[in-house]
Motif scaffolding. Structure first.
Motif, PDB file in Angstrom:
ATOM      1  N   ILE A  40       2.453 -58.795   9.286  1.00  0.00           N
ATOM      2  CA  ILE A  40       3.926 -58.504   9.429  1.00  0.00           C
ATOM      3  C   ILE A  40       4.404 -56.961   9.751  1.00  0.00           C
ATOM      4  N   ALA A  41       3.203 -56.052   9.423  1.00  0.00           N
ATOM      5  CA  ALA A  41       3.528 -54.735   9.992  1.00  0.00           C
ATOM      6  C   ALA A  41       3.582 -54.494  11.469  1.00  0.00           C
ATOM      7  N   LYS A  42       2.649 -55.420  12.007  1.00  0.00           N
ATOM      8  CA  LYS A  42       2.600 -55.197  13.477  1.00  0.00           C
ATOM      9  C   LYS A  42       3.745 -55.775  14.345  1.00  0.00           C
ATOM     10  N   VAL A  43       4.102 -57.180  13.675  1.00  0.00           N
ATOM     11  CA  VAL A  43       5.322 -57.605  14.367  1.00  0.00           C
ATOM     12  C   VAL A  43       6.638 -56.888  13.943  1.00  0.00           C
ATOM     13  N   ALA A  44       6.841 -56.184  12.872  1.00  0.00           N
ATOM     14  CA  ALA A  44       7.876 -55.183  12.741  1.00  0.00           C
ATOM     15  C   ALA A  44       8.059 -54.157  13.509  1.00  0.00           C
ATOM     16  N   THR A  45       6.741 -53.510  13.755  1.00  0.00           N
ATOM     17  CA  THR A  45       6.586 -52.449  14.526  1.00  0.00           C
ATOM     18  C   THR A  45       6.921 -52.620  15.994  1.00  0.00           C
ATOM     19  N   LYS A  46       6.288 -53.818  16.405  1.00  0.00           N
ATOM     20  CA  LYS A  46       6.909 -54.391  17.705  1.00  0.00           C
ATOM     21  C   LYS A  46       8.266 -54.622  17.883  1.00  0.00           C
ATOM     22  N   LEU A  47       8.967 -55.271  16.947  1.00  0.00           N
ATOM     23  CA  LEU A  47      10.084 -55.622  17.003  1.00  0.00           C
ATOM     24  C   LEU A  47      11.096 -54.387  17.403  1.00  0.00           C
ATOM     25  N   LEU A  48      10.629 -53.290  16.289  1.00  0.00           N
ATOM     26  CA  LEU A  48      11.364 -52.135  16.406  1.00  0.00           C
ATOM     27  C   LEU A  48      11.258 -51.062  17.565  1.00  0.00           C
ATOM     28  N   LEU A  49      10.182 -51.561  18.269  1.00  0.00           N
ATOM     29  CA  LEU A  49      10.122 -50.922  19.590  1.00  0.00           C
ATOM     30  C   LEU A  49      10.512 -51.705  20.752  1.00  0.00           C
ATOM     31  N   ALA A  50      10.453 -53.180  20.643  1.00  0.00           N
ATOM     32  CA  ALA A  50      10.826 -54.029  21.700  1.00  0.00           C
ATOM     33  C   ALA A  50      12.244 -54.191  21.834  1.00  0.00           C
ATOM     34  N   PHE A  51      13.001 -54.195  20.728  1.00  0.00           N
ATOM     35  CA  PHE A  51      14.410 -54.146  20.876  1.00  0.00           C
ATOM     36  C   PHE A  51      15.003 -53.210  21.516  1.00  0.00           C
ATOM     37  N   PRO A  52      14.858 -51.969  20.933  1.00  0.00           N
ATOM     38  CA  PRO A  52      15.528 -50.763  21.876  1.00  0.00           C
ATOM     39  C   PRO A  52      15.220 -51.018  23.474  1.00  0.00           C
ATOM     40  N   PHE A  53      13.744 -51.195  23.612  1.00  0.00           N
ATOM     41  CA  PHE A  53      13.379 -51.166  25.140  1.00  0.00           C
ATOM     42  C   PHE A  53      14.085 -52.446  25.824  1.00  0.00           C
ATOM     43  N   THR A  54      14.234 -53.778  25.326  1.00  0.00           N
ATOM     44  CA  THR A  54      14.867 -54.613  26.169  1.00  0.00           C
ATOM     45  C   THR A  54      16.517 -54.246  26.015  1.00  0.00           C
ATOM     46  N   PHE A  55      16.974 -53.948  25.102  1.00  0.00           N
ATOM     47  CA  PHE A  55      18.658 -53.642  24.993  1.00  0.00           C
ATOM     48  C   PHE A  55      18.769 -52.628  26.192  1.00  0.00           C
ATOM     49  N   HIS A  56      18.135 -51.396  25.732  1.00  0.00           N
ATOM     50  CA  HIS A  56      18.422 -50.224  26.895  1.00  0.00           C
ATOM     51  C   HIS A  56      18.279 -50.837  28.189  1.00  0.00           C
TER      52      HIS A  56
END
Lengths: 187, 201
Positions: A128-144
Motif C-alpha cells: 500500500i505504501a509503495k502504491v501510494a508513493t508511486k501515485l503521489l509521484l506519478a500523477f504530478p508527472f503525468t499531469f504536468h
C-alpha cells in the motif's frame, strides 16, 4: 433670445434662498449684476498644505477594495488546471531538488543514497505504501507532462477557443489520471 | 416657459441640498467624500427617507456598489504615493534578454523535454549522455519554474530584501543540485535507470 436670458436670470434670482447668504442676496439685488450674471456655486474650499492633501490621498487609498480571495470565483476547469500545473510542477521539481542536494551531502551525513540501496529500501515497504508513493509521484508527472503539451500548443497560438480549452482540459484530467494509475499499479 | 423653468428649478433645489459638507474635500470619519453615494448629495428628501439612510451603516451602503462581497486576504498595508497622484506607472526598459529571448528559451527547454520524456518509455532506458541532457534540461526547467513562483508570490515592491534573498537561495540550490546530479550521473546508473529500478523494486 436676450429677453429669454433675462427672464431666466431673474427666475434664478427669485428661486434663490434669500436666507442663505446675506451678502449674496444683496449682490443679486443690485441692478448691475443682472446682465453680468455671475454664477454662484456654494462649494466650500479649504486652504490646505501639500502634506494635508497627501494625507487625504493616503486615507482614501486605504479604503480601496483589496483583491478578493480565490474562493469567490466559480470553480472552472481552465484556472483550476492552471493552478494544478504549477502545484504539480513544484512537487516534481521539489522532489528533484531534494534528491539532488541530498545526494551531494549524503557522504557528509553518512547516508547511502545509491540506486541499489534506495531500490532495496523501497522494495521492503508494504504494498500500500509503495502504491501510494508511486501515485503521489506519478500523477504530478503525468499531469504536468500532458498539461505541458497543452501549454506548448497555446504558446504557438493554437487551441485557444474557450470550448477547446475546456475540452482539452478534461482530456488532460482523464489521460493523466488513467496513466498515473497504470504507472502506479501495473508498472 | 416651462422648459426654461424646469432646469433652473432643479439647479436651485440641488444647490439647496448641497451642503458645505457634501462638497468638502476633507474625509468624513465614516468614509471619504469622494466615495459618498450620489443619493446623499442630490436627493436627500426626495428618494429616501432620512430614517432609512441613517439606519443603514455606511459600510453597507458602500458594499451595495460592489458586485461581490469584500473578503480581503490581508488588510492593506500603509499606502504611499510616489510622486504625484497622477504619475504614470514606470515602464521597464525593453530588453529582449529579459523578454522574448528568455521566453523563447523557456519554450525551447519545455519543448525539448517532450522527446526526452518519451524516450525512456519508448526505449526502456537512456544512454548516459541522453540521461545527462535530460537531467540538465529538467534542472533548467525547474529553475525557471521556481523563479516564476518567487516572482509571483514575493512582491519586489513590498519585500525587496526577501525577494533578493530567495532568488540567491534558489541560485545556490540550483548549483548544489547540479553538482549533486553530476555526482549521481558519474557514480551511479543515471536518473532514468535509477527511477526504473526503484519503481520496480
Amino acid at each position: 433670445m436676450l429677453a429669454q436670458r433675462v427672464a431666466q436670470q431673474s427666475l434664478r434670482r427669485l428661486a434663490a434662498t434669500p436666507s442663505r447668504n446675506a451678502a449674496l442676496l444683496k449682490f443679486s439685488l443690485t441692478p448691475t449684476a443682472i446682465l453680468t450674471s455671475p454664477q454662484f456655486r456654494q462649494v466650500a474650499t479649504q486652504k490646505m498644505t501639500p502634506t494635508d492633501s497627501y494625507q487625504i490621498l493616503v486615507e482614501q487609498r486605504k479604503k480601496r477594495p483589496t483583491s478578493p480571495h480565490l474562493t469567490i470565483y466559480e470553480p472552472q476547469i481552465p484556472w483550476i488546471l492552471s493552478a494544478l500545473n504549477r502545484i504539480t510542477g513544484s512537487v516534481l521539481s521539489g522532489a528533484f531538488y531534494i534528491f539532488g542536494s541530498a545526494y551531494l551531502v549524503a557522504p557528509l551525513l553518512g547516508w547511502n543514497l545509491s540506486s541499489v540501496s534506495m531500490a532495496a529500501a523501497f522494495g521492503s515497504w508494504p504494498v500500500i505504501a509503495k502504491v501510494a508513493t508511486k501515485l503521489l509521484l506519478a500523477f504530478p508527472f503525468t499531469f504536468h507532462s500532458f498539461n505541458g503539451l497543452r501549454h506548448l500548443a497555446w504558446d504557438m497560438g493554437k487551441a485557444f477557443k474557450n470550448q477547446t480549452v475546456i475540452k482539452s482540459g478534461w482530456a488532460v484530467v482523464g489521460l493523466s489520471t488513467v496513466s498515473a494509475l497504470a504507472l502506479a499499479l501495473f508498472v | 416657459m416651462a422648459s426654461i423653468v424646469r432646469p433652473t428649478l432643479l439647479r436651485q433645489s440641488c444647490l439647496k441640498v448641497a451642503t458645505k459638507k457634501a462638497f468638502s474635500t476633507k474625509p468624513s470619519p465614516t468614509f471619504p467624500a469622494i466615495n459618498k453615494p450620489l443619493s446623499s448629495v442630490v436627493s436627500k428628501d426626495a428618494v429616501r427617507s432620512r430614517f432609512m439612510k441613517e439606519a443603514v451603516p455606511s459600510s453597507m451602503r458602500v458594499a451595495a456598489f460592489h458586485a461581490t462581497g469584500r473578503r480581503p486576504i490581508l488588510p492593506p498595508l500603509p499606502q504611499s504615493v510616489n510622486g504625484t497622484a497622477n504619475e504614470p506607472a514606470p515602464v521597464p526598459d525593453p530588453s529582449p534578454t529579459h523578454g522574448s529571448y528568455h521566453w523563447t528559451f523557456e519554450r525551447l527547454v519545455s519543448a525539448g523535454l517532450v522527446p526526452l520524456t518519451i524516450a525512456p518509455f519508448a526505449a526502456g532506458s537512456l544512454n548516459p549522455m541522453t540521461d545527462a541532457v535530460l537531467c540538465g534540461a529538467i534542472l533548467i526547467h525547474s529553475h525557471i519554474g521556481f523563479e516564476a513562483v518567487l516572482i509571483d508570490y514575493i512582491p519586489d515592491k513590498r519585500l525587496p530584501k526577501t525577494r533578493k534573498a530567495f532568488m540567491w537561495a534558489l541560485k545556490l540550490a540550483t548549483v548544489v543540485v547540479g553538482v549533486g546530479l553530476y555526482e549521481f550521473e558519474t557514480n551511479d546508473v543515471g536518473l532514468t535507470e535509477a527511477i526504473k529500478r526503484v519503481w520496480k523494486a
